[in-house]
Design an enzyme around this catalytic site. Sequence first.
Site, PDB file in Angstrom:
ATOM      1  N   LYS A  80       0.849  -1.197   0.000  1.00 48.65           N
ATOM      2  CA  LYS A  80       0.000   0.000   0.000  1.00 48.65           C
ATOM      3  C   LYS A  80       0.883   1.244   0.000  1.00 48.65           C
ATOM      4  O   LYS A  80       1.803   1.364   0.805  1.00 48.65           O
ATOM      5  CB  LYS A  80      -0.894   0.005   1.244  1.00 48.65           C
TER       6      LYS A  80
ATOM      7  N   ASP B   6      -3.450   4.399  -1.924  1.00 50.96           N
ATOM      8  CA  ASP B   6      -4.416   4.897  -0.937  1.00 50.96           C
ATOM      9  C   ASP B   6      -4.296   6.415  -0.833  1.00 50.96           C
ATOM     10  O   ASP B   6      -3.751   6.934   0.143  1.00 50.96           O
ATOM     11  CB  ASP B   6      -4.116   4.210   0.406  1.00 50.96           C
TER      12      ASP B   6
ATOM     13  N   LYS C  47      -7.034   8.515  -1.251  1.00 56.13           N
ATOM     14  CA  LYS C  47      -8.307   9.038  -0.719  1.00 56.13           C
ATOM     15  C   LYS C  47      -8.761  10.305  -1.451  1.00 56.13           C
ATOM     16  O   LYS C  47      -8.918  11.372  -0.852  1.00 56.13           O
ATOM     17  CB  LYS C  47      -8.182   9.311   0.781  1.00 56.13           C
TER      18      LYS C  47
ATOM     19  N   ASP D 203     -12.844  15.308  -4.467  1.00 56.03           N
ATOM     20  CA  ASP D 203     -12.841  16.553  -5.231  1.00 56.03           C
ATOM     21  C   ASP D 203     -14.074  16.550  -6.139  1.00 56.03           C
ATOM     22  O   ASP D 203     -14.902  15.640  -6.058  1.00 56.03           O
ATOM     23  CB  ASP D 203     -11.528  16.663  -6.031  1.00 56.03           C
TER      24      ASP D 203
ATOM     25  N   THR E  66     -11.817   6.653  10.389  1.00 56.36           N
ATOM     26  CA  THR E  66     -11.988   6.075  11.733  1.00 56.36           C
ATOM     27  C   THR E  66     -11.397   6.977  12.812  1.00 56.36           C
ATOM     28  O   THR E  66     -11.638   6.770  13.989  1.00 56.36           O
ATOM     29  CB  THR E  66     -11.343   4.676  11.827  1.00 56.36           C
TER      30      THR E  66
ATOM     31  N   ARG F 169       2.511  -2.434  11.184  1.00 52.61           N
ATOM     32  CA  ARG F 169       3.512  -2.544  12.244  1.00 52.61           C
ATOM     33  C   ARG F 169       3.711  -3.932  12.841  1.00 52.61           C
ATOM     34  O   ARG F 169       4.843  -4.268  13.189  1.00 52.61           O
ATOM     35  CB  ARG F 169       3.235  -1.486  13.323  1.00 52.61           C
TER      36      ARG F 169
HETATM   37  O1  C5P Z   1       0.660  -0.372  11.221  1.00 54.36           O
HETATM   38  P1  C5P Z   1      -0.799  -0.635  11.028  1.00 54.36           P
HETATM   39  O2  C5P Z   1      -1.139  -2.106  10.858  1.00 54.36           O
HETATM   40  O3  C5P Z   1      -1.666   0.031  12.060  1.00 54.36           O
HETATM   41  O4  C5P Z   1      -1.091   0.054   9.616  1.00 54.36           O
HETATM   42  C1  C5P Z   1      -2.382   0.156   9.098  1.00 54.36           C
HETATM   43  C2  C5P Z   1      -2.384   0.932   7.825  1.00 54.36           C
HETATM   44  O5  C5P Z   1      -3.738   1.137   7.446  1.00 54.36           O
HETATM   45  C3  C5P Z   1      -1.757   2.311   7.913  1.00 54.36           C
HETATM   46  O6  C5P Z   1      -1.223   2.619   6.612  1.00 54.36           O
HETATM   47  C4  C5P Z   1      -2.924   3.205   8.241  1.00 54.36           C
HETATM   48  O7  C5P Z   1      -2.761   4.508   7.781  1.00 54.36           O
HETATM   49  C5  C5P Z   1      -4.042   2.515   7.464  1.00 54.36           C
HETATM   50  N1  C5P Z   1      -5.378   2.750   7.999  1.00 54.36           N
HETATM   51  C6  C5P Z   1      -5.733   2.478   9.317  1.00 54.36           C
HETATM   52  N2  C5P Z   1      -7.005   2.699   9.747  1.00 54.36           N
HETATM   53  C7  C5P Z   1      -7.899   3.157   8.908  1.00 54.36           C
HETATM   54  C8  C5P Z   1      -7.588   3.425   7.591  1.00 54.36           C
HETATM   55  C9  C5P Z   1      -6.291   3.202   7.161  1.00 54.36           C
HETATM   56  O8  C5P Z   1      -4.914   2.028  10.102  1.00 54.36           O
HETATM   57  N3  C5P Z   1      -9.119   3.327   9.342  1.00 54.36           N
END
Ligand code: C5P
Length: 233
Positions: free
Chosen positions: A33, A60, A62, A65, A119, A211
Amino acid sequence: MTTPDRVIVPLDVPTREQAIELLDLLPEVTFWKVGLELFVSTGADILGILNERGKKIFLDLKFHDIPNTVAGACRAASRYNVDLLTLHATAGRSALAAAKAAVSIAPSPPKLLAITVLTSLSARELAFDLKIPLELPEYALEMALLSQESGIDGAVCSPREVRELRRVCGDDFLLVCPGVRPDWAVKGDQSRTLTPSEAIAAGADYLVIGRPITGADNPREAWARICQELAAV
Ligand code: C5P
């Protein structure tokens, strides 16, 4: 779809060099992503790198516009062999339909995913700042339905919404879930998470897991462990 293709790892790093380091560290990952930070930093360069390595791309950005601009951005993105592309449902019915029409003519059109509600927004912000009178889950569902009616292929949703969205939107609507945590990983700033197996069982098509893999002591081992767990679902 094979198991590794269902797990999307975010390239959540600020520079081209760090992105390449992460790609080299995790050669088994097939789906990456690219979000706003890396894209603004590298431009489309990073998409070329992923294409050269034969990786699938979730872009991603988003988009939000007017219809003509959203359509143009989607058309431009589809030149880079992008597999998944996000836009905000609140751009409205005309913008959603224009986006779909714009990518449909591409040789390999990306699937379009709607962002229903960020979120990060609290129920209080939704009601008092944005003046939206619906409860948060109901509003997210309405935005998913609006997107589906407008020809959008799926939505990004939190694990806590996935079961209901699957029930209401049916089997053909793609559901992509971030906020997924194996039970052996630290939750960090993600709250109300599901494990990868639980999220797939609840109806998710794809999981975005960052992560727990990229921040692990041994990222390759963490990746392999998640794939193993999912293969058993
Ligand atoms: O490190 P982690 O597993 O939390 O990463 C989740 C990814 O998904 C990040 O790129 C974060 O920006 C994205 N994301 C999220 N929650 C959302 C939408 C996108 O964690 N509601």
